[in-house]
Scaffold this motif. Structure first.
Motif, PDB file in Angstrom:
ATOM      1  N   ILE A 165       0.849  -1.199   0.000  1.00 36.25           N
ATOM      2  CA  ILE A 165       0.000   0.000   0.000  1.00 36.25           C
ATOM      3  C   ILE A 165       0.886   1.252   0.000  1.00 36.25           C
ATOM      4  N   ASP A 166       0.617   2.158  -0.922  1.00 37.73           N
ATOM      5  CA  ASP A 166       1.446   3.362  -1.027  1.00 37.73           C
ATOM      6  C   ASP A 166       1.017   4.463  -0.073  1.00 37.73           C
ATOM      7  N   ASN A 167      -0.292   4.651  -0.003  1.00 36.64           N
ATOM      8  CA  ASN A 167      -0.827   5.736   0.814  1.00 36.64           C
ATOM      9  C   ASN A 167      -0.587   5.460   2.303  1.00 36.64           C
ATOM     10  N   GLU A 168       0.075   6.417   2.982  1.00 31.38           N
ATOM     11  CA  GLU A 168       0.474   6.182   4.381  1.00 31.38           C
ATOM     12  C   GLU A 168      -0.724   5.955   5.299  1.00 31.38           C
ATOM     13  N   GLN A 169      -1.783   6.706   5.056  1.00 31.33           N
ATOM     14  CA  GLN A 169      -2.958   6.551   5.920  1.00 31.33           C
ATOM     15  C   GLN A 169      -3.593   5.171   5.748  1.00 31.33           C
ATOM     16  N   ASP A 170      -3.742   4.748   4.497  1.00 30.64           N
ATOM     17  CA  ASP A 170      -4.340   3.434   4.251  1.00 30.64           C
ATOM     18  C   ASP A 170      -3.467   2.327   4.837  1.00 30.64           C
ATOM     19  N   LYS A 171      -2.154   2.528   4.731  1.00 33.83           N
ATOM     20  CA  LYS A 171      -1.229   1.528   5.244  1.00 33.83           C
ATOM     21  C   LYS A 171      -1.353   1.418   6.771  1.00 33.83           C
ATOM     22  N   ALA A 172      -1.409   2.574   7.419  1.00 26.37           N
ATOM     23  CA  ALA A 172      -1.545   2.570   8.886  1.00 26.37           C
ATOM     24  C   ALA A 172      -2.850   1.899   9.301  1.00 26.37           C
ATOM     25  N   LEU A 173      -3.917   2.230   8.587  1.00 24.77           N
ATOM     26  CA  LEU A 173      -5.210   1.622   8.910  1.00 24.77           C
ATOM     27  C   LEU A 173      -5.156   0.110   8.717  1.00 24.77           C
ATOM     28  N   PHE A 174      -4.496  -0.308   7.666  1.00 26.69           N
ATOM     29  CA  PHE A 174      -4.387  -1.745   7.382  1.00 26.69           C
ATOM     30  C   PHE A 174      -3.590  -2.452   8.479  1.00 26.69           C
ATOM     31  N   TYR A 175      -2.471  -1.849   8.847  1.00 22.20           N
ATOM     32  CA  TYR A 175      -1.667  -2.436   9.933  1.00 22.20           C
ATOM     33  C   TYR A 175      -2.490  -2.559  11.207  1.00 22.20           C
ATOM     34  N   ASN A 176      -3.275  -1.519  11.463  1.00 24.72           N
ATOM     35  CA  ASN A 176      -4.082  -1.525  12.679  1.00 24.72           C
ATOM     36  C   ASN A 176      -5.183  -2.586  12.645  1.00 24.72           C
ATOM     37  N   LYS A 177      -5.863  -2.671  11.529  1.00 26.40           N
ATOM     38  CA  LYS A 177      -7.034  -3.552  11.479  1.00 26.40           C
ATOM     39  C   LYS A 177      -6.672  -4.996  11.126  1.00 26.40           C
ATOM     40  N   LYS A 178      -5.615  -5.192  10.332  1.00 19.97           N
ATOM     41  CA  LYS A 178      -5.344  -6.542   9.814  1.00 19.97           C
ATOM     42  C   LYS A 178      -4.122  -7.220  10.419  1.00 19.97           C
ATOM     43  N   VAL A 179      -3.103  -6.443  10.773  1.00 18.63           N
ATOM     44  CA  VAL A 179      -1.873  -7.064  11.291  1.00 18.63           C
ATOM     45  C   VAL A 179      -1.911  -7.150  12.819  1.00 18.63           C
ATOM     46  N   LEU A 180      -2.231  -6.026  13.436  1.00 18.20           N
ATOM     47  CA  LEU A 180      -2.226  -5.941  14.905  1.00 18.20           C
ATOM     48  C   LEU A 180      -3.036  -7.037  15.612  1.00 18.20           C
ATOM     49  N   PRO A 181      -4.223  -7.401  15.110  1.00 16.79           N
ATOM     50  CA  PRO A 181      -5.010  -8.410  15.834  1.00 16.79           C
ATOM     51  C   PRO A 181      -4.279  -9.746  16.032  1.00 16.79           C
ATOM     52  N   TYR A 182      -3.285 -10.052  15.204  1.00 22.73           N
ATOM     53  CA  TYR A 182      -2.559 -11.318  15.373  1.00 22.73           C
ATOM     54  C   TYR A 182      -1.675 -11.323  16.616  1.00 22.73           C
ATOM     55  N   PHE A 183      -1.303 -10.122  17.080  1.00 21.36           N
ATOM     56  CA  PHE A 183      -0.378 -10.064  18.224  1.00 21.36           C
ATOM     57  C   PHE A 183      -0.941 -10.820  19.426  1.00 21.36           C
TER      58      PHE A 183
END
Ligand code: ADP
Ligand code: MG
Length: 724
Positions: free
Chosen positions: A675-693
């Motif tokens: 993802i290029d757009n920083e905001q979309d990337k941050a949102l994606f990390y928050n919603k899709k990556v973080l829950p695995y922690f």
């Protein structure tokens, strides 16, 4: 193994005695700063007065005077043993930056002289290209410059003269936290002075005051180094809860351990020499958690002092084999760290504008500032929420230990009564024409001693100041101070316009003020909450009131680019839209990168440190079961091997639980990184990556309970949390 070695090494540690001169603190306080006394001694009378005018009224310092100041500064610094100087600034990384230059200049004959000119004091050009700028600087304009901030005294650190500066790009955009804050402080000054004139013509200067309270954790450095997650992310991504942590509440205000005491004495000594008025020290709620607080100061100076203190405690801690954790949540399950920002306004006549007065005139002045703050907070709650957003602080806000992500204000039962009284007075139909007989509600005198305190509110009135409690422990206070002072300034300007409008129409001053305040009390009522802000009921109630509840950083940050906020910043020339967009990108990028780093550390630790050990232990169990089978008859074997066999199965389940989740997490990361757009990337990390922690952590923490203690590679919570 690192863990065992680390544990062995700390049992031998003795408190390291520090060499602090006997005598009064006042003998050495501020000794390393170019403070008022040093300026009086080293500056000519003219230069001294010009610098004072710059400090008090923002007047420009001309070149000739700057040369004089530079010469005096050099003489003072060299006399104190300085060899270098640096412009000390606050880039958008959130820490401080400096580039040291030696005073010496070669002269003919192979000799050198110490040199420092006015231009070097006033302005420098560090290469700005490696600091975050959010795409503002193209390579052809990769220069930024730093400019002297005379309102924060120069100081000496490591034989280097440090000159506090702002940092701007060559094209004039702010690249730091100080520039917009100084502007906001300036505007709140003039807006508050204008309002103060209603009550006292002698007021010609108002400063914002800030008293911060810094919380932090200490950990033995050997243990810190044995936890790659702490080293790389500042927090533990795994760790089963210790059998005992904070449930006995025996740490808060408890006895400070001897080793910690020596560390505190030393950093306080260093802080005092640097003019930081550190006053309070105590244990905090969580084990190994401490707090330090100075006496409040003018906000800009207080912000610089906090930045300096964060730097100082880290350094001094190392001398005592400690590492300081400034992360908002180093350990799950015990309290995290915050940085309360106690905030008020003070006039040149020595009046604290949030201090209730004794007569009706000063009461009205107090109510004016109190109500305008509530109104400002009500209008800009989302901006204030976004100001404290960070990946670390997300673990605190709303986790039932720190103020929630919902912004509200607490004023106490006494003041609530006062505002209710004001609200009830004269029903106003048309407030521009009616002359109403409004009364100033009486402010109870006991307010200051009032113990009616609410520890759960993010923004609490505490007798003579507001305490903004939701700020994260690692954040620079300027992130909170800039928007708070800005929204208040904007509000005060609006207030003045409305009151003046009524006065022009013939309404008496006192009544005009009361009429506008009364309306503000009504309009901002929703932001006031006196109950338990930690409770679930508040989240429901806040929802009904229409208050926002942004639980994650990216969701909160989006609000900093709302049209309202952009208008506010542009109207007062604090930041342009371009600068705000740039800052927004930097914050979003930082968030995504932090979650990315945590995800990598988590995956690596789970896969390469935890799973191999779990398999090793599982093999021991398997061997054991095989052995039992050889020596026992079948019936006894079946009976006695049951629990081991179950453990073998459990371990397998947790291992595969880890593996599956790590693989899925890595897949999501791959998508995120495209993802290029920083905001979309941050949102994606928050919603899709973080829950695995949490999912991965669950299995790792279960394994910690199953695997032989001697094999476990990471220092455990019970080892990390109790200092020896
Ligand atoms: P506590 O809240 O623990 O009872 P205090 O009321 O003394 O302690 O103050 C806590 C913090 O508030 C201290 O850091 C202090 O410097 C700061 N403070 C006190 N008065 C003001 C003020 N007028 N403006 C800003 N900060 C203040
Ligand atoms: Mg406090």
């Amino acid at each position: 193994m690192l863990r065992i070695k680390a544990l062995e090494s700390i049992t031998e540690r003795e408190p390291k005695k520090t060499n602090i001169p006997k005598g009064k603190i006042s003998d050495y306080f501020g000794q390393l700063t170019f403070n008022d006394a040093a300026m009086r001694e080293y500056l000519t009378r003219e230069a001294y007065e010009k610098v004072m005018n710059a400090i008090s009224f923002g007047e420009k310092i001309e070149r000739r005077i700057a040369d004089q100041v530079a010469a005096s500064l050099k003489a003072w610094a060299i006399g104190m043993g300085a060899t270098h100087y640096t412009h000390w600034f606050h880039p958008l990384t959130g820490s401080t930056a400096e580039k040291h230059d030696a005073f010496i200049n070669p002269v003919t004959g192979g000799k050198a002289i110490e040199n420092f000119r006015g231009t070097e004091l006033i302005q420098q050009e560090p290469d700005a290209s490696s600091f975050p700028s959010g795409g503002i600087r193209n390579t052809f304009e990769a220069r930024g410059y730093t400019a002297w901030d005379p309102t924060s005294p120069a100081f000496l650190l490591d034989n280097t003269l440090c000159i506090p500066t702002i940092f701007v790009s060559y094209t004039g955009e702010a690249l730091d936290f100080k520039t917009p804050m100084l502007k906001a402080l300036n505007i709140v000054d003039s807006a508050a002075v204008d309002v103060c004139k209603y009550f006292d013509k002698d007021v010609n200067k108002v400063v914002a005051t800030l008293g911060w309270e810094q919380e932090y954790f200490l950990i033995d450095t050997a243990l810190f180094n044995a936890r790659p997650d702490l080293v790389l992310t500042g927090r533990t991504v795994f760790g089963h809860a210790s059998a005992k942590d904070q449930q006995l509440s025996d740490h808060y205000f408890g006895t400070i351990p001897a080793r910690v005491m020596e560390f505190m004495k030393e950093f306080e000594y260093e802080a005092h020499k640097l003019g930081i008025p550190v006053k309070t020290r105590h244990n905090e709620v969580a084990p190994n958690q401490f707090e330090c607080a100075p006496v409040f100061e003018e906000a800009n100076l207080a912000v610089d002092h906090n930045q300096l203190l964060m730097h100082l405690i880290k350094r001094i801690a190392n001398r005592h084999n400690f590492t300081v954790l400034l992360h908002e949540k180093p350990y799950a399950g015990v309290n995290g760290s915050g940085k309360h920002n106690n905030w008020s306004l003070m006039t040149n006549t020595g009046i604290n504008l949030l201090s209730p007065g004794k007569d009706s005139k000063s009461n009205l002045r107090f109510l004016t500032f109190l109500v305008n703050i509530l109104k400002a907070l009500h209008s800009h709650a989302d901006l204030i929420r976004s100001a404290i957003a960070s990946a670390g602080n997300d673990h605190r806000l709303g986790a039932h230990e720190a103020p929630p992500a919902i912004i509200s204000a607490f004023i106490g039962t006494q003041l609530t009564k006062v505002l209710n009284e004001l609200e009830k007075q004269g029903k106003i139909k048309n407030d521009s024409t009616l002359e109403l007989n409004l009364n100033i509600p009486k402010i109870p005198e006991i307010l200051l001693d009032n113990t009616d305190r609410n520890r759960t509110s993010p923004f609490a009135f505490t007798g003579n100041k507001f305490e903004f409690r939701a700020v994260g422990s690692s954040a620079t206070c300027s992130k909170a101070m800039t928007p708070l002072n800005l929204i208040l300034a904007d509000q005060l300007i609006q207030f003045k316009n409305e009151v003046d409008g009524l006065i022009t129409k013939g309404v008496k001053k006192k009544n005009a003020i009361l009429q506008v305040l009364r309306r503000y009390v009504l309009e901002s009522k929703n932001i006031r909450f006196e109950g338990n802000s930690y409770g679930e009921e508040w989240a429901v109630e806040a929802g009904k009131r229409g208050l926002s509840n942004f639980r994650s950083t990216p969701d909160a940050l989006i609000k900093t680019l709302s049209q309202d906020t952009i208008d506010l910043y542009e109207k007062h020339s604090i930041l342009t839209k371009r600068e705000m967009v740039a800052r927004h990108e930097i914050k979003m990028e930082k968030y995504a990168k932090q979650i990315q780093i945590e995800a990598r550390v988590l995956g690596d630790l789970a896969t390469n440190h935890i799973i191999p050990v779990a398999i090793q232990y599982q093999n021991i169990l398997i061997e054991n079961v095989k052995g039992l089978k050889d020596v026992l008859d079948h019936k006894t074997f079946v009976k006695l091997s049951k629990s081991q066999v179950q453990s073998i199965k459990d371990i397998s389940e947790h291992i595969s639980g880890i593996k599956e989740n790590v693989i899925m997490m890595i897949d999501e990361r791959k998508t995120a990184n495209k993802i290029d757009n920083e905001q979309d990337k941050a949102l994606f990390y928050n919603k899709k990556v973080l829950p695995y922690f949490e999912l991965i952590r669950y299995h790792v923490d279960k394994l910690e309970l199953l695997v032989d203690d001697r094999l476990w590679p990471l220092p455990k919570y019970r080892e990390l949390l109790f200092l020896k």
